[in-house]
Design an enzyme around this catalytic site. Structure first.
Site, mmCIF file in Angstrom:
data_model
loop_
_atom_site.group_PDB
_atom_site.id
_atom_site.type_symbol
_atom_site.label_atom_id
_atom_site.label_comp_id
_atom_site.label_asym_id
_atom_site.label_seq_id
_atom_site.Cartn_x
_atom_site.Cartn_y
_atom_site.Cartn_z
ATOM 1 N N ARG A 48 -0.196 1.646 12.154
ATOM 2 C CA ARG A 48 0.300 0.863 11.012
ATOM 3 C C ARG A 48 1.772 1.170 10.740
ATOM 4 N NH1 ARG A 48 -3.566 2.766 6.890
ATOM 5 N NH2 ARG A 48 -2.679 1.297 5.402
ATOM 6 N N ARG A 59 -10.320 4.657 3.303
ATOM 7 C CA ARG A 59 -10.217 3.399 4.039
ATOM 8 C C ARG A 59 -10.299 3.675 5.532
ATOM 9 N NH1 ARG A 59 -5.135 0.112 1.733
ATOM 10 N NH2 ARG A 59 -5.018 -0.328 3.948
ATOM 11 N N ARG A 80 -5.429 9.895 0.966
ATOM 12 C CA ARG A 80 -5.730 8.797 0.036
ATOM 13 C C ARG A 80 -7.229 8.514 -0.033
ATOM 14 N NH1 ARG A 80 -2.702 3.051 0.417
ATOM 15 N NH2 ARG A 80 -3.750 2.824 2.427
ATOM 16 N N LYS A 140 2.838 0.882 -3.148
ATOM 17 C CA LYS A 140 3.008 -0.512 -3.577
ATOM 18 C C LYS A 140 1.855 -0.942 -4.503
ATOM 19 C CE LYS A 140 2.951 -2.293 0.619
ATOM 20 N NZ LYS A 140 2.683 -1.122 1.470
ATOM 21 N N ARG A 147 5.118 -9.594 5.368
ATOM 22 C CA ARG A 147 5.150 -8.402 6.202
ATOM 23 C C ARG A 147 5.859 -8.679 7.515
ATOM 24 N NH1 ARG A 147 0.392 -5.381 4.093
ATOM 25 N NH2 ARG A 147 0.013 -3.541 5.318
HETATM 26 P P1 AMP Z 1 -2.723 -3.058 3.169
HETATM 27 O O1 AMP Z 1 -3.855 -2.840 2.234
HETATM 28 O O2 AMP Z 1 -1.605 -3.855 2.554
HETATM 29 O O3 AMP Z 1 -2.234 -1.794 3.818
HETATM 30 O O4 AMP Z 1 -3.279 -3.992 4.368
HETATM 31 C C1 AMP Z 1 -4.359 -3.576 5.178
HETATM 32 C C2 AMP Z 1 -4.429 -4.429 6.426
HETATM 33 O O5 AMP Z 1 -4.596 -5.815 6.062
HETATM 34 C C3 AMP Z 1 -3.184 -4.424 7.302
HETATM 35 O O6 AMP Z 1 -3.149 -3.305 8.182
HETATM 36 C C4 AMP Z 1 -3.350 -5.747 8.042
HETATM 37 O O7 AMP Z 1 -4.338 -5.655 9.046
HETATM 38 C C5 AMP Z 1 -3.890 -6.659 6.946
HETATM 39 N N1 AMP Z 1 -2.787 -7.292 6.176
HETATM 40 C C6 AMP Z 1 -2.486 -7.123 4.871
HETATM 41 N N2 AMP Z 1 -1.431 -7.862 4.501
HETATM 42 C C7 AMP Z 1 -1.038 -8.529 5.614
HETATM 43 C C8 AMP Z 1 0.015 -9.443 5.899
HETATM 44 N N3 AMP Z 1 0.895 -9.826 4.953
HETATM 45 N N4 AMP Z 1 0.104 -9.939 7.154
HETATM 46 C C9 AMP Z 1 -0.765 -9.583 8.111
HETATM 47 N N5 AMP Z 1 -1.757 -8.699 7.927
HETATM 48 C C10 AMP Z 1 -1.904 -8.170 6.688
#
Ligand code: AMP
Length: 223
Positions: A173, A162, A129, A15, A90
């Site tokens: 996740r 990360r 990654r 994404k 999400r």
């Molecule tokens: P990402 O980089 O999109 O994989 O997000 C990393 C982490 O940020 C996720 O595992 C959540 O802990 C938090 N996070 C990101 N976007 C959201 C969202 N829309 N709602 C809730 N938590 C989020």
């Protein structure tokens, strides 16, 4: 072309990578809630302290905090010509909150792009990654490795893994994705906005072309 898009998909589906490419090509704002939260964590802001335990364990940050930062971010001037929401919404409550935010702005979404990648590949991708902490460029040690070992091609910064890309967090996740985020597929197919993009192809420009095809087809139908 103006567009307001959501990119949906499991963690590691690509994404962020595709959103960056679209931003570069069309000038739309790239709004990644994950990136925003990571910046708060790094700067140890009051919000950063509140969200730390959720992010560390791979759980979702509460909807209220998440929807608030998105609503604020959308008010910034770079969103006027369009934006790509990456990692938001999400959950169904977040999608409903987004509908409200958009109604208040007299805007609507043009499409929801679902990047489709099977779980096995997701686990392998996330484990490989690496990200540049300086410019945000994303690498995959197997598929798109940096030219020199573990440093960014653009700025020579040492690449980082990360913390939530460790094996046990990846599983959490993915489980959260299937349970809480996947219901959005029905939510957006019911509204006719969903566009499924097979995204296992390793050539990123092929996926980008598919996305553009989908967006062009939408424009053709509208005019
Ligand atoms: P990402 O980089 O999109 O994989 O997000 C990393 C982490 O940020 C996720 O595992 C959540 O802990 C938090 N996070 C990101 N976007 C959201 C969202 N829309 N709602 C809730 N938590 C989020």
């Amino acid at each position: 072309m103006e567009a307001r898009l959501v990119i949906l998909g499991a963690p590691g589906a690509g994404k962020g990578t595709q959103a960056r490419r679209l931003k570069k090509k069309f000038g739309w704002a790239h709004i990644s809630t994950g990136d925003m939260f990571r910046a708060h964590l790094e700067n140890q802001t009051p919000l950063g302290k509140k969200i730390e335990s959720y992010m560390d364990s791979g759980q979702l940050v509460p909807d209220e905090l998440t929807c608030e930062i998105v609503a604020e971010r959308l008010q910034e001037p770079d969103c006027a010509k369009g934006y790509i929401l990456d990692g938001f919404p999400r959950s169904v409550p977040q999608a409903e909150a987004l509908d409200q935010i958009l109604a208040g702005r007299e805007e609507s979404l043009d499409a929801v792009l679902l990047l489709d990648v099977p779980d096995d590949e997701i686990v392998a991708r996330l484990a490989a990654r690496r990200t540049c902490p300086q410019c945000g460029k994303i690498y995959n040690l197997t598929l798109f490795p940096p030219k020199n070992d573990n440093v960014c091609d653009k700025d020579n910064t040492t690449l980082e893994r990360r913390p939530d890309d460790e094996e046990d967090k990846i599983r959490t996740r993915l489980a959260v994705y299937h349970e809480t985020t996947e219901p959005l597929i029905n939510y957006y197919s019911d509204t006719g906005l969903l566009r499924r993009i097979p995204a296992t192809e390793h050539d990123l420009s092929v996926i980008e072309d598919k996305i553009e095809e989908v967006l062009m087809a939408r424009d053709a139908t509208e005019s």
